[in-house]
Design a protein around this motif. Structure first.
Motif, short mmCIF file in Angstrom:
data_model
loop_
_atom_site.label_atom_id
_atom_site.label_comp_id
_atom_site.label_asym_id
_atom_site.label_seq_id
_atom_site.Cartn_x
_atom_site.Cartn_y
_atom_site.Cartn_z
N ALA A 197 0.48 1.46 -7.91
CA ALA A 197 -0.32 1.91 -6.77
C ALA A 197 -1.81 1.92 -7.11
O ALA A 197 -2.65 1.50 -6.31
CB ALA A 197 0.13 3.30 -6.33
N GLU A 198 -2.15 2.39 -8.32
CA GLU A 198 -3.55 2.41 -8.74
C GLU A 198 -4.11 0.99 -8.87
O GLU A 198 -5.24 0.72 -8.45
CB GLU A 198 -3.71 3.15 -10.06
CG GLU A 198 -5.15 3.25 -10.51
CD GLU A 198 -5.33 4.01 -11.82
OE1 GLU A 198 -6.49 4.12 -12.26
OE2 GLU A 198 -4.34 4.49 -12.40
N ALA A 199 -3.32 0.08 -9.43
CA ALA A 199 -3.76 -1.31 -9.58
C ALA A 199 -3.99 -1.94 -8.20
O ALA A 199 -5.00 -2.64 -8.00
CB ALA A 199 -2.74 -2.11 -10.37
N ASN A 258 -7.70 -3.77 -4.01
CA ASN A 258 -8.13 -3.67 -2.61
C ASN A 258 -9.59 -3.25 -2.50
O ASN A 258 -10.33 -3.79 -1.66
CB ASN A 258 -7.24 -2.69 -1.84
CG ASN A 258 -5.88 -3.25 -1.54
OD1 ASN A 258 -5.67 -4.45 -1.61
ND2 ASN A 258 -4.94 -2.38 -1.23
N GLN A 259 -10.03 -2.30 -3.32
CA GLN A 259 -11.41 -1.85 -3.27
C GLN A 259 -12.38 -2.96 -3.66
O GLN A 259 -13.39 -3.16 -3.01
CB GLN A 259 -11.62 -0.62 -4.17
CG GLN A 259 -11.01 0.65 -3.61
CD GLN A 259 -11.51 0.98 -2.22
OE1 GLN A 259 -10.78 0.92 -1.26
NE2 GLN A 259 -12.77 1.34 -2.10
N ASN A 299 5.18 3.72 -7.45
CA ASN A 299 4.88 3.74 -8.88
C ASN A 299 3.38 3.97 -9.05
O ASN A 299 2.57 3.16 -8.59
CB ASN A 299 5.30 2.41 -9.53
CG ASN A 299 5.04 2.38 -11.00
OD1 ASN A 299 3.92 2.61 -11.45
ND2 ASN A 299 6.07 2.08 -11.77
N PRO A 300 2.97 5.06 -9.72
CA PRO A 300 1.55 5.40 -9.81
C PRO A 300 0.69 4.30 -10.45
O PRO A 300 -0.43 4.06 -10.01
CB PRO A 300 1.51 6.66 -10.66
CG PRO A 300 2.90 7.20 -10.64
CD PRO A 300 3.82 6.05 -10.36
N GLU A 301 1.18 3.65 -11.48
CA GLU A 301 0.40 2.61 -12.15
C GLU A 301 0.19 1.41 -11.23
O GLU A 301 -0.91 0.86 -11.14
CB GLU A 301 1.08 2.17 -13.45
CG GLU A 301 1.06 3.23 -14.53
CD GLU A 301 1.82 2.81 -15.77
OE1 GLU A 301 2.14 1.61 -15.92
OE2 GLU A 301 2.09 3.70 -16.60
N GLU A 359 3.31 1.64 -2.23
CA GLU A 359 3.92 1.61 -3.56
C GLU A 359 3.99 3.01 -4.14
O GLU A 359 3.02 3.77 -4.09
CB GLU A 359 3.12 0.69 -4.48
CG GLU A 359 3.61 0.65 -5.90
CD GLU A 359 5.05 0.18 -6.03
OE1 GLU A 359 5.83 0.87 -6.72
OE2 GLU A 359 5.40 -0.87 -5.45
N TYR A 384 -4.70 -0.35 -5.42
CA TYR A 384 -5.88 0.31 -4.85
C TYR A 384 -7.16 -0.31 -5.42
O TYR A 384 -8.10 -0.61 -4.68
CB TYR A 384 -5.85 1.82 -5.13
CG TYR A 384 -7.09 2.52 -4.69
CD1 TYR A 384 -7.26 2.87 -3.35
CD2 TYR A 384 -8.11 2.82 -5.59
CE1 TYR A 384 -8.42 3.50 -2.92
CE2 TYR A 384 -9.27 3.46 -5.17
CZ TYR A 384 -9.41 3.80 -3.83
OH TYR A 384 -10.57 4.41 -3.41
N ASN A 385 -7.21 -0.49 -6.72
CA ASN A 385 -8.41 -1.06 -7.36
C ASN A 385 -8.67 -2.48 -6.88
O ASN A 385 -9.82 -2.85 -6.61
CB ASN A 385 -8.27 -1.02 -8.88
CG ASN A 385 -8.35 0.39 -9.42
OD1 ASN A 385 -8.93 1.28 -8.81
ND2 ASN A 385 -7.74 0.62 -10.57
N ASN A 400 0.81 -1.22 0.00
CA ASN A 400 0.00 0.00 0.00
C ASN A 400 0.84 1.27 0.00
O ASN A 400 0.30 2.36 -0.14
CB ASN A 400 -0.97 -0.01 1.17
CG ASN A 400 -2.11 -0.96 0.93
OD1 ASN A 400 -2.77 -0.90 -0.09
ND2 ASN A 400 -2.35 -1.86 1.86
#
Length: 119
Positions: A35-37, A42-43, A31-33, A29, A39-40, A27
């Protein structure tokens, strides 16, 4: 159902003691890509998890006027707080479990109708 969920989580952390550190690092991370993956994922998992936990709730047990959505948020926030404090203070998984049980019992006493509250 919430107790069963806690027991499962405890069993996982006992079998994989470094799982919590992995989750924290994932959590964080940078690297934006990635980190977004994360996050998605986890959601999606969180929504699925919460749906499973609360799908069999007997809403008739709650006191009149109980805001169920707010209650679930508060339980989640408190659970996150127990988890974060436990990790930061190196508490055992068993200790965090006992704190979570106390928290759940507190909420039951606050929102269940008297005839459903187990002592």
């Amino acid at each position: 159902m919430v107790h069963q969920s806690l027991l499962l989580k405890i069993a996982l952390y006992k079998e994989y003691p470094y799982l919590s550190q992995f989750i924290i690092k994932a959590n964080e991370e940078l690297n934006p890509e990635i980190a977004e993956a994360i996050y998605n994922i986890n959601q999606r998992k969180k929504n699925n998890y919460l749906g499973q936990i609360f799908e069999n709730v007997d809403y008739s047990k709650f006191k009149e006027g109980t805001d169920i959505d707010d209650l679930f948020k508060m339980i989640e926030w408190c659970g996150d707080g127990i988890w974060n404090e436990g990790i930061n203070s190196n508490h055992s998984v068993d200790r965090m479990y006992q704190q979570a049980i106390k928290m759940i019992d507190f909420f039951k006493q606050a929102v269940y109708k008297q005839e459903y509250f187990e002592r």
